[in-house]
Design a protein around this motif. Structure first.
Motif, PDB file in Angstrom:
ATOM      1  N   VAL A  83      37.961  33.793  47.178  1.00  0.00           N
ATOM      2  CA  VAL A  83      37.432  34.432  48.216  1.00  0.00           C
ATOM      3  C   VAL A  83      36.380  35.336  47.895  1.00  0.00           C
ATOM      4  CG1 VAL A  83      39.496  34.273  49.718  1.00  0.00           C
ATOM      5  CG2 VAL A  83      39.263  36.366  48.341  1.00  0.00           C
ATOM      6  N   GLY A  84      35.891  35.511  46.630  1.00  0.00           N
ATOM      7  CA  GLY A  84      34.925  36.164  45.883  1.00  0.00           C
ATOM      8  C   GLY A  84      33.652  36.173  46.785  1.00  0.00           C
ATOM      9  N   GLY A  85      33.156  37.405  46.897  1.00  0.00           N
ATOM     10  CA  GLY A  85      31.920  37.301  47.876  1.00  0.00           C
ATOM     11  C   GLY A  85      31.864  36.956  49.428  1.00  0.00           C
ATOM     12  N   ARG A  86      33.104  36.853  49.913  1.00  0.00           N
ATOM     13  CA  ARG A  86      33.385  36.528  51.085  1.00  0.00           C
ATOM     14  C   ARG A  86      33.913  37.935  51.930  1.00  0.00           C
ATOM     15  NH1 ARG A  86      36.365  31.467  51.880  1.00  0.00           N
ATOM     16  NH2 ARG A  86      36.642  31.499  49.555  1.00  0.00           N
ATOM     17  N   ASP A  87      33.742  38.112  53.116  1.00  0.00           N
ATOM     18  CA  ASP A  87      34.193  39.190  53.856  1.00  0.00           C
ATOM     19  C   ASP A  87      34.484  40.600  53.028  1.00  0.00           C
ATOM     20  OD1 ASP A  87      35.538  40.233  56.185  1.00  0.00           O
ATOM     21  OD2 ASP A  87      37.326  39.701  55.371  1.00  0.00           O
ATOM     22  N   VAL A  88      35.506  41.309  52.739  1.00  0.00           N
ATOM     23  CA  VAL A  88      35.506  42.493  51.950  1.00  0.00           C
ATOM     24  C   VAL A  88      35.808  42.280  50.731  1.00  0.00           C
ATOM     25  CG1 VAL A  88      36.302  43.536  54.030  1.00  0.00           C
ATOM     26  CG2 VAL A  88      37.932  42.493  52.665  1.00  0.00           C
ATOM     27  N   TYR A  89      35.972  41.031  50.066  1.00  0.00           N
ATOM     28  CA  TYR A  89      36.052  40.738  48.582  1.00  0.00           C
ATOM     29  C   TYR A  89      34.928  40.681  47.759  1.00  0.00           C
ATOM     30  CZ  TYR A  89      40.379  39.462  51.089  1.00  0.00           C
ATOM     31  OH  TYR A  89      41.450  39.583  52.030  1.00  0.00           O
ATOM     32  N   PRO A  90      34.824  41.330  46.749  1.00  0.00           N
ATOM     33  CA  PRO A  90      33.833  41.473  45.565  1.00  0.00           C
ATOM     34  C   PRO A  90      34.070  40.113  44.981  1.00  0.00           C
ATOM     35  CG  PRO A  90      35.290  43.015  45.092  1.00  0.00           C
ATOM     36  CD  PRO A  90      35.802  42.481  46.355  1.00  0.00           C
ATOM     37  N   ARG A  91      32.889  39.448  44.316  1.00  0.00           N
ATOM     38  CA  ARG A  91      32.904  38.348  43.409  1.00  0.00           C
ATOM     39  C   ARG A  91      34.108  38.473  42.474  1.00  0.00           C
ATOM     40  NH1 ARG A  91      29.396  35.571  45.446  1.00  0.00           N
ATOM     41  NH2 ARG A  91      27.167  36.167  45.749  1.00  0.00           N
ATOM     42  N   GLY A  92      34.766  37.248  42.271  1.00  0.00           N
ATOM     43  CA  GLY A  92      35.797  37.161  41.226  1.00  0.00           C
ATOM     44  C   GLY A  92      37.328  37.544  41.827  1.00  0.00           C
ATOM     45  N   SER A  93      37.123  37.743  43.296  1.00  0.00           N
ATOM     46  CA  SER A  93      38.598  38.026  43.898  1.00  0.00           C
ATOM     47  C   SER A  93      39.167  36.585  44.450  1.00  0.00           C
ATOM     48  CB  SER A  93      38.192  38.785  45.253  1.00  0.00           C
ATOM     49  OG  SER A  93      37.628  39.937  45.017  1.00  0.00           O
ATOM     50  N   ARG A  94      40.462  36.833  44.379  1.00  0.00           N
ATOM     51  CA  ARG A  94      41.228  35.723  44.802  1.00  0.00           C
ATOM     52  C   ARG A  94      42.470  36.177  45.991  1.00  0.00           C
ATOM     53  NH1 ARG A  94      40.026  31.485  42.078  1.00  0.00           N
ATOM     54  NH2 ARG A  94      41.813  30.334  43.121  1.00  0.00           N
ATOM     55  N   TYR A  95      42.680  35.247  46.650  1.00  0.00           N
ATOM     56  CA  TYR A  95      43.822  35.530  47.882  1.00  0.00           C
ATOM     57  C   TYR A  95      45.040  34.801  47.548  1.00  0.00           C
ATOM     58  CZ  TYR A  95      45.745  37.599  52.032  1.00  0.00           C
ATOM     59  OH  TYR A  95      46.447  38.333  52.829  1.00  0.00           O
ATOM     60  N   GLY A  96      46.127  35.327  47.556  1.00  0.00           N
ATOM     61  CA  GLY A  96      47.331  34.528  47.386  1.00  0.00           C
ATOM     62  C   GLY A  96      48.464  34.965  48.763  1.00  0.00           C
ATOM     63  N   TYR A  97      49.581  34.772  48.546  1.00  0.00           N
ATOM     64  CA  TYR A  97      50.523  35.120  49.848  1.00  0.00           C
ATOM     65  C   TYR A  97      50.489  36.379  49.969  1.00  0.00           C
ATOM     66  CZ  TYR A  97      51.554  30.127  48.923  1.00  0.00           C
ATOM     67  OH  TYR A  97      51.433  28.752  48.975  1.00  0.00           O
ATOM     68  N   GLY A  98      49.597  36.886  50.949  1.00  0.00           N
ATOM     69  CA  GLY A  98      49.723  38.465  51.381  1.00  0.00           C
ATOM     70  C   GLY A  98      48.921  39.226  50.640  1.00  0.00           C
ATOM     71  N   VAL A  99      48.595  39.117  49.439  1.00  0.00           N
ATOM     72  CA  VAL A  99      47.876  39.835  48.460  1.00  0.00           C
ATOM     73  C   VAL A  99      46.634  39.314  47.919  1.00  0.00           C
ATOM     74  CG1 VAL A  99      50.098  41.225  47.907  1.00  0.00           C
ATOM     75  CG2 VAL A  99      49.231  39.177  46.700  1.00  0.00           C
ATOM     76  N   ALA A 100      45.543  40.266  47.681  1.00  0.00           N
ATOM     77  CA  ALA A 100      44.336  39.882  46.863  1.00  0.00           C
ATOM     78  C   ALA A 100      44.087  40.460  45.589  1.00  0.00           C
ATOM     79  CB  ALA A 100      43.271  40.059  47.929  1.00  0.00           C
ATOM     80  N   SER A 101      43.784  39.690  44.844  1.00  0.00           N
ATOM     81  CA  SER A 101      43.221  40.170  43.307  1.00  0.00           C
ATOM     82  C   SER A 101      41.931  40.672  43.476  1.00  0.00           C
ATOM     83  CB  SER A 101      43.557  39.130  42.258  1.00  0.00           C
ATOM     84  OG  SER A 101      42.577  38.389  42.209  1.00  0.00           O
ATOM     85  N   ILE A 102      41.541  41.815  42.868  1.00  0.00           N
ATOM     86  CA  ILE A 102      39.994  42.132  42.889  1.00  0.00           C
ATOM     87  C   ILE A 102      39.784  42.673  41.285  1.00  0.00           C
ATOM     88  CG2 ILE A 102      38.385  44.016  43.581  1.00  0.00           C
ATOM     89  CD1 ILE A 102      39.714  44.052  46.279  1.00  0.00           C
ATOM     90  N   PRO A 103      38.988  41.822  40.850  1.00  0.00           N
ATOM     91  CA  PRO A 103      38.676  42.523  39.156  1.00  0.00           C
ATOM     92  C   PRO A 103      38.327  43.630  38.973  1.00  0.00           C
ATOM     93  CG  PRO A 103      36.885  40.748  40.270  1.00  0.00           C
ATOM     94  CD  PRO A 103      38.041  41.192  41.284  1.00  0.00           C
ATOM     95  N   LEU A 104      38.962  44.143  37.890  1.00  0.00           N
ATOM     96  CA  LEU A 104      38.424  45.613  37.537  1.00  0.00           C
ATOM     97  C   LEU A 104      37.556  45.641  36.243  1.00  0.00           C
ATOM     98  CD1 LEU A 104      42.310  46.846  37.340  1.00  0.00           C
ATOM     99  CD2 LEU A 104      40.502  47.550  38.898  1.00  0.00           C
ATOM    100  N   SER A 105      36.680  46.244  36.122  1.00  0.00           N
ATOM    101  CA  SER A 105      35.376  46.617  35.289  1.00  0.00           C
ATOM    102  C   SER A 105      36.048  46.485  33.925  1.00  0.00           C
ATOM    103  CB  SER A 105      34.581  47.797  35.589  1.00  0.00           C
ATOM    104  OG  SER A 105      35.423  48.917  35.277  1.00  0.00           O
TER     105      SER A 105
END
Length: 163
Positions: A83-105
């Protein structure tokens, strides 16, 4: 859905399966008179009042296996969509079942979820690299655009701080 699956009213079910097991003493359903002025009239979708400490305890409990079995957490975080780059998610983000991952620097990611109610934004999550949990909360505006990026940068700074 909770009522149908469990046979219990959703508040009772959440108190019994989440709030009590994690000892979330500062998380509660607001009293009727407390609802309207503060924007808590959303029932099971945003109806709980909590503290950052209790929210961090929730994330820790979810990811350390106190709320769900390990296989369920692995499913939530393993079966994901980019889902990276869409809506509220920065590049590299992924969405699972009820939770999203956002990469850390600093490497890894934090898994969490956020939400907005009129006048409030809240987000929180758990870092995969053992760096801890973080909850951010704002009032008077929704987290979007530059404001959202500033909040995400604050989360990244908190989780990637040198120890």
């Amino acid at each position: 859905m909770i009522n149908k699956a469990s046979g219990q009213e959703y508040r009772t079910y959440i108190e019994r399966t989440v709030l009590r097991p994690l000892d979330l003493r500062n998380t509660y359903w607001p009293a009727t008179g407390e609802q309207t002025p503060r924007g808590y009239e959303f029932g099971s979708s945003g109806g709980l009042v909590s503290t950052p400490k209790d929210l961090n305890t929730f994330w820790e409990g979810l990811f350390d296996g106190r709320l769900l079995p390990g296989w369920a957490v692995r499913r939530m975080t393993g079966d994901t969509t980019d889902v990276g780059g869409r809506d509220v998610y920065p590049r590299g983000s992924r969405y699972g079942y009820g939770v999203a991952s956002i990469p850390l620097s600093c490497g890894g990611a934090y898994w969490g979820h956020g939400g907005d109610l009129p006048g409030n934004s809240v987000a929180g999550g758990h870092a995969t690299t053992g760096r801890g949990n973080v909850t951010v909360y704002t009032t008077t505006w929704a987290a979007e655009g530059d404001r959202l990026r500033h909040l995400q940068a604050a989360v990244d700074a908190a989780l990637c701080a040198k120890r």
